[in-house]
Motif scaffolding. Sequence first.
Motif, mmCIF file in Angstrom:
data_model
loop_
_atom_site.group_PDB
_atom_site.id
_atom_site.type_symbol
_atom_site.label_atom_id
_atom_site.label_comp_id
_atom_site.label_asym_id
_atom_site.label_seq_id
_atom_site.Cartn_x
_atom_site.Cartn_y
_atom_site.Cartn_z
ATOM 1 N N VAL A 1 13.940 -8.391 -30.947
ATOM 2 C CA VAL A 1 14.394 -9.530 -31.192
ATOM 3 C C VAL A 1 13.687 -10.906 -30.868
ATOM 4 C CG1 VAL A 1 16.969 -8.964 -31.418
ATOM 5 C CG2 VAL A 1 16.017 -9.739 -29.310
ATOM 6 N N GLY A 2 12.606 -10.485 -29.982
ATOM 7 C CA GLY A 2 11.925 -11.616 -29.265
ATOM 8 C C GLY A 2 10.970 -11.118 -28.423
ATOM 9 N N PHE A 3 10.094 -12.010 -27.913
ATOM 10 C CA PHE A 3 9.005 -11.625 -26.895
ATOM 11 C C PHE A 3 9.297 -12.256 -25.709
ATOM 12 C CE2 PHE A 3 7.284 -10.540 -30.788
ATOM 13 C CZ PHE A 3 6.196 -9.613 -30.890
ATOM 14 N N GLU A 4 9.543 -11.848 -24.666
ATOM 15 C CA GLU A 4 10.052 -12.527 -23.220
ATOM 16 C C GLU A 4 8.651 -12.464 -22.445
ATOM 17 O OE1 GLU A 4 13.365 -10.273 -21.606
ATOM 18 O OE2 GLU A 4 13.975 -9.499 -23.616
ATOM 19 N N CYS A 5 7.628 -13.350 -22.884
ATOM 20 C CA CYS A 5 6.695 -13.859 -22.149
ATOM 21 C C CYS A 5 6.175 -15.213 -22.677
ATOM 22 C CB CYS A 5 5.417 -12.595 -22.210
ATOM 23 S SG CYS A 5 5.025 -12.362 -23.869
ATOM 24 N N ASP A 6 5.032 -15.723 -22.142
ATOM 25 C CA ASP A 6 4.768 -17.054 -22.613
ATOM 26 C C ASP A 6 3.499 -16.993 -23.452
ATOM 27 O OD1 ASP A 6 6.376 -18.310 -20.967
ATOM 28 O OD2 ASP A 6 5.318 -18.565 -19.170
ATOM 29 N N ASP A 7 2.990 -17.918 -23.989
ATOM 30 C CA ASP A 7 2.112 -17.916 -25.090
ATOM 31 C C ASP A 7 0.689 -17.611 -24.594
ATOM 32 O OD1 ASP A 7 4.045 -18.857 -26.615
ATOM 33 O OD2 ASP A 7 3.233 -20.805 -26.959
ATOM 34 N N GLY A 8 0.577 -17.504 -23.214
ATOM 35 C CA GLY A 8 -0.949 -17.166 -22.791
ATOM 36 C C GLY A 8 -1.388 -15.697 -22.896
ATOM 37 N N TRP A 9 -0.135 -14.793 -23.074
ATOM 38 C CA TRP A 9 -0.689 -13.625 -23.519
ATOM 39 C C TRP A 9 -0.542 -13.235 -24.782
ATOM 40 C CZ3 TRP A 9 3.086 -11.215 -19.231
ATOM 41 C CH2 TRP A 9 2.324 -11.121 -17.718
ATOM 42 N N PHE A 10 -0.336 -14.215 -25.682
ATOM 43 C CA PHE A 10 -0.529 -13.814 -27.167
ATOM 44 C C PHE A 10 -1.629 -12.882 -27.804
ATOM 45 C CE2 PHE A 10 -2.186 -15.187 -31.416
ATOM 46 C CZ PHE A 10 -0.894 -14.369 -32.221
ATOM 47 N N ARG A 11 -2.954 -13.495 -27.358
ATOM 48 C CA ARG A 11 -4.116 -12.910 -27.894
ATOM 49 C C ARG A 11 -4.135 -11.589 -27.185
ATOM 50 N NH1 ARG A 11 -7.559 -14.949 -31.191
ATOM 51 N NH2 ARG A 11 -7.734 -17.192 -31.503
ATOM 52 N N LEU A 12 -3.740 -11.137 -26.074
ATOM 53 C CA LEU A 12 -3.770 -9.767 -25.597
ATOM 54 C C LEU A 12 -2.656 -8.953 -26.433
ATOM 55 C CD1 LEU A 12 -5.123 -8.514 -23.080
ATOM 56 C CD2 LEU A 12 -2.907 -9.315 -21.588
ATOM 57 N N ILE A 13 -1.512 -9.342 -26.722
ATOM 58 C CA ILE A 13 -0.890 -8.776 -27.485
ATOM 59 C C ILE A 13 -1.292 -8.688 -28.844
ATOM 60 C CG2 ILE A 13 1.611 -8.863 -28.585
ATOM 61 C CD1 ILE A 13 2.518 -10.440 -25.866
ATOM 62 N N VAL B 1 8.908 -6.323 -25.324
ATOM 63 C CA VAL B 1 7.585 -7.116 -24.902
ATOM 64 C C VAL B 1 8.197 -8.137 -23.918
ATOM 65 C CG1 VAL B 1 5.556 -8.172 -25.158
ATOM 66 C CG2 VAL B 1 6.300 -6.758 -27.156
ATOM 67 N N LYS B 2 7.852 -7.955 -22.757
ATOM 68 C CA LYS B 2 8.220 -8.926 -21.627
ATOM 69 C C LYS B 2 7.097 -9.023 -20.565
ATOM 70 C CE LYS B 2 11.316 -6.075 -19.060
ATOM 71 N NZ LYS B 2 12.510 -5.859 -18.295
ATOM 72 N N GLU B 3 7.489 -9.938 -19.725
ATOM 73 C CA GLU B 3 6.844 -10.157 -18.490
ATOM 74 C C GLU B 3 7.443 -9.446 -17.227
ATOM 75 O OE1 GLU B 3 6.394 -11.613 -14.418
ATOM 76 O OE2 GLU B 3 8.040 -12.228 -15.892
ATOM 77 N N LYS B 4 7.065 -8.599 -16.530
ATOM 78 C CA LYS B 4 7.846 -8.165 -15.183
ATOM 79 C C LYS B 4 6.775 -7.904 -14.158
ATOM 80 C CE LYS B 4 11.102 -4.363 -14.202
ATOM 81 N NZ LYS B 4 11.789 -3.275 -14.598
ATOM 82 N N PHE B 5 7.269 -8.488 -13.182
ATOM 83 C CA PHE B 5 6.456 -8.578 -11.655
ATOM 84 C C PHE B 5 4.978 -8.924 -12.148
ATOM 85 C CE2 PHE B 5 9.638 -5.103 -10.804
ATOM 86 C CZ PHE B 5 10.366 -5.754 -9.883
ATOM 87 N N ALA B 6 4.889 -9.860 -12.790
ATOM 88 C CA ALA B 6 3.659 -10.856 -13.261
ATOM 89 C C ALA B 6 2.646 -9.968 -13.909
ATOM 90 C CB ALA B 6 2.890 -11.026 -11.840
ATOM 91 N N THR B 7 3.073 -8.969 -14.807
ATOM 92 C CA THR B 7 2.242 -8.280 -15.769
ATOM 93 C C THR B 7 2.867 -8.102 -16.918
ATOM 94 O OG1 THR B 7 2.655 -5.891 -14.837
ATOM 95 C CG2 THR B 7 0.923 -7.259 -14.024
#
Length: 168
Positions: free
Chosen positions: A29-41, A77-83
């Motif tokens: 349903v969505g990506f639970e992280c900020d835009d800074g990791w977009f290119r990595l994803i 797709v999410k952030e967990k423990f800074a990664t």
Amino acid sequence: MNPKLENYLKTKFPKLYTECGEQTTFTLVGFECDDGWFRLILWLSRYLQSYIDQQNEWAAKYPDKYLPVKQIKVLQVKEKFATLRFYVSGGNERTEAIISFVEYMSGFICESTGKTNNIAVNKKGWYKTQYIDNTKNPNNYNFVDDEELRKLLWEIKEENSSQLYFDI
């Protein structure tokens, strides 16, 4: 993540970002992280789909030499423990290794800005990988690069400001 960026990924890689079928009723349903990791994803998605398509094409042509790869379906797709955490069904050992490597690399990239310099992890409470200039209290963060490397990169930037190949 910005809904426009999410939509771009879902549109560009419909085989990856779709319902998972019989195994589960879960839908991304969505990506639970900020835009800074977009290119990595984005790069991870490109690699995974390209690898799967190529491997399956070769497996069809040369079944005695190549094994097919089950299509990856992204579960979360999410952030967990800074990664970054990139949960999937399908794939093989190689795709698992690539995903693990990208998750590791995310710990050196600001989740908010995508910057790779002066990156630190909050050491009090909630863990988040951040560009240190965006923090309210830099004393609450541990740098991911050591002091010696940060000084070296700064010196190189000062010497060769017109030919900088990395973000400082």
